[in-house]
Write an enzyme that holds these catalytic residues in place. Structure first.
Site, mmCIF file in Angstrom:
data_model
loop_
_atom_site.group_PDB
_atom_site.id
_atom_site.type_symbol
_atom_site.label_atom_id
_atom_site.label_comp_id
_atom_site.label_asym_id
_atom_site.label_seq_id
_atom_site.Cartn_x
_atom_site.Cartn_y
_atom_site.Cartn_z
ATOM 1 N N GLY A 102 84.404 97.817 -16.291
ATOM 2 C CA GLY A 102 83.291 97.829 -15.345
ATOM 3 C C GLY A 102 83.771 97.839 -13.907
ATOM 4 O O GLY A 102 84.959 97.750 -13.625
ATOM 5 N N ASP A 155 90.617 90.788 -6.599
ATOM 6 C CA ASP A 155 89.954 90.256 -5.389
ATOM 7 C C ASP A 155 88.766 91.104 -4.962
ATOM 8 O O ASP A 155 88.075 90.767 -3.998
ATOM 9 C CB ASP A 155 90.961 90.119 -4.244
ATOM 10 N N ASP A 165 88.428 105.246 -19.133
ATOM 11 C CA ASP A 165 87.461 104.875 -18.087
ATOM 12 C C ASP A 165 87.627 105.764 -16.853
ATOM 13 O O ASP A 165 86.789 105.718 -15.957
ATOM 14 C CB ASP A 165 87.603 103.404 -17.693
#
Ligand code: AMP
Ligand code: MG
Length: 483
Positions: A91, A126, A253
């Site tokens: 994701g 991050d 992906d």
């Protein structure tokens, strides 16, 4: 032309139709946003006013902070096979889909951010991105577009004004990316893993409507979807191979349903022709080496086919038989696209003559450690009767002379060659030079590089250094993921 955020409509088609795969989320604030580069022609194509985009309100829009009323940015869920291993939940860890713009010509484009802060998919990351890598995606994706390769585009890079921690502290940035969509093979892997056939069907219908509408009328629409994706990917990978482009991280992906190149992380252009070329610092086994790309694309498409099986036929054996047969067509389609492209690079009309010449040539290029792009540029001059630049690239003069004689006999067309063989590609040493200067606050080398690669077939005086391979002291080039 939209000249304010309020006048703009950002549709949420993906989030509406596939809510299970869309997590509403907001972009992080930036303490001191500063626009580094804006793609004005692309802004115009999208119906966005460049003057407004440069204003504080426009910059706020470009980093996802001042959005039109009703816009619902989302982080998209997807899975992926990373270096062959399945990761069920990846994701958008540092990205957001702001929404979809309907362009003045009626097209639909995703407006997307990269480096916009942590999302619930961030895992250990991050959520941020540094100026260098975002400018890198900008220049390479725009070069690919100018080279005629289907690709996501870059609308802008905005420095955030805060630092990101990498090996050193680096200035942070947000890339505003534009794509036909962000549907990936990994999106289907995610949907299939939920075991929710209704979600899978909605995703497939969404993909058909958005990218491959002809599949809707086929006898078996989901098999036709698979074949359409196979087609656009075969053609895409052939384009990469013809240009010497190494994607570097062909995880499932990072493979689109639209057929656009996506995710400019560790990618780079090969210089010396060598099928084993790898740039990515983590690709130790060479899984994503230049010469492996067609085979990896087929592997990824097999993973895609697996997700579609329950939609292709109720009977699993029938579905597997049909999908296997379709997948078998990949090699043929890829070879056809590559052969046609190579014939064009050689300036030849006759397929048979071109075939024999191409395989002999690649061997010669490899044996003589020849710069791939320079060779085809020099060959264009050879078609105009100046063979010296091409000959000068080879140690084995007898070998190249024999090849050139056979090639000349086939009647190459120099003008046709100059339309497909680029003079300027984003060469690794020039990209590094431009990014290092930009990271220190000087955008001039980046702007010059962008100008050179923005018109790659058009040789211009003064740009000689942009046509040359890296100096030997540049050494082996290494690239990095997740930067
Ligand atoms: P990529 O290598 O860019 O295709 O990214 C693979 C996955 O790692 C995606 O799920 C990204 O969202 C995630 N990712 C990469 N870098 C970061 C980061 N700095 N923070 C959070 N997620 C990241
Ligand atoms: Mg990715």
């Amino acid at each position: 032309m939209s000249s304010s955020a309020t006048a703009l409509v950002l549709d949420d088609g993906f989030a509406r139709e596939l809510p299970e795969m869309a997590l509403a989320w907001q972009a992080a604030d930036a303490p001191n946003p500063r626009l580094l580069v804006l793609n004005e022609p692309l802004a115009a194509d999208l119906g966005l006013d460049a003057g407004w985009l440069r204003s504080p309100d426009g910059v706020g829009f470009l980093i996802g902070r001042s959005l039109p009323e009703g816009a619902t940015p989302v982080a998209q869920a997807y899975a992926g096979h990373q270096f062959g291993g399945l990761v069920p939940r990846l994701g958008d860890g540092r990205a957001l889909l702001l929404g979809e713009i309907v362009t003045p010509d009626g097209g639909r484009r995703d407006l997307h951010l990269k480096g916009s802060g942590r999302t619930p998919f961030a895992r250990g990351g991050d959520g941020l991105a540094a100026v260098g890598p975002m400018l890198r995606e900008y220049v390479i994706s725009e070069a690919m577009h100018a080279l005629g390769v289907p690709t996501t585009r870059s609308l802008a890079v905005t420095a955030t004004g805060s630092d990101v921690v990498r090996e050193t502290m680096l200035p942070g940035a947000v890339l505003t990316r534009v794509a036909s969509s962000h549907l990936r093979v990994g999106s289907f892997v995610y949907a299939a893993l939920t075991r929710n056939d209704d979600l899978l069907r909605r995703l497939a219908d969404h993909a058909i409507a958005r990218h491959h509408p002809a599949a809707a009328d086929a006898e078996r629409p989901y098999l036709a979807l698979f074949e359409s994706v196979l087609d656009v990917q075969a053609s895409l990978i052939a384009r990469w191979m013809l240009l010497g482009f190494v994607h570097g991280v062909m995880n499932t992906d990072n493979m689109t349903i639209s057929g656009e190149t996506i995710d400019y992380g560790p990618c780079a252009f090969m210089e010396t022709f060598d099928p084993a070329t790898v740039f990515s610092s983590i690709d130790h086994a060479g899984r994503y080496a230049y010469g492996n790309q067609p085979a990896i694309a087929a592997w990824n498409l097999a993973r895609f086919a697996e997700t579609l099986l329950p939609l292709i036929d109720e009977d699993a054996d029938t579905a597997i038989g049909l999908a296997t047969e379709s997948l078998g067509g990949f090699g043929r389609r890829y070879e056809a696209a590559y052969t046609e492209g190579m014939r064009a690079k050689l300036g030849l009309a006759n397929d048979e003559a071109a075939d024999g010449l191409a395989s002999g040539l690649l061997e010669l290029l490899a044996d003589n450690h020849v710069d791939y792009t320079s060779f085809f540029h020099a060959l264009t001059a050879a078609a105009r009767d100046d063979a010296e630049p091409a000959r000068g690239l080879f140690a084995d003069l007898a070998g190249v002379d024999a090849w050139l004689a056979r090639w000349r006999d086939a009647g190459p067309d120099a003008d046709a060659m100059s339309r497909v063989n680029p003079v300027y590609i984003p060469r690794n040493h020039l990209v590094e030079e431009a990014l290092a200067a930009a990271t220190d606050g000087d955008l001039a080398p980046f702007t010059r590089l962008l100008e050179a690669v923005g018109a790659p077939f058009d040789e211009r005086p003064g740009l000689e250094r942009y046509a040359e391979p890296a100096p030997v002291d540049f050494g082996a080039y290494r690239t990095f993921c997740g930067t």
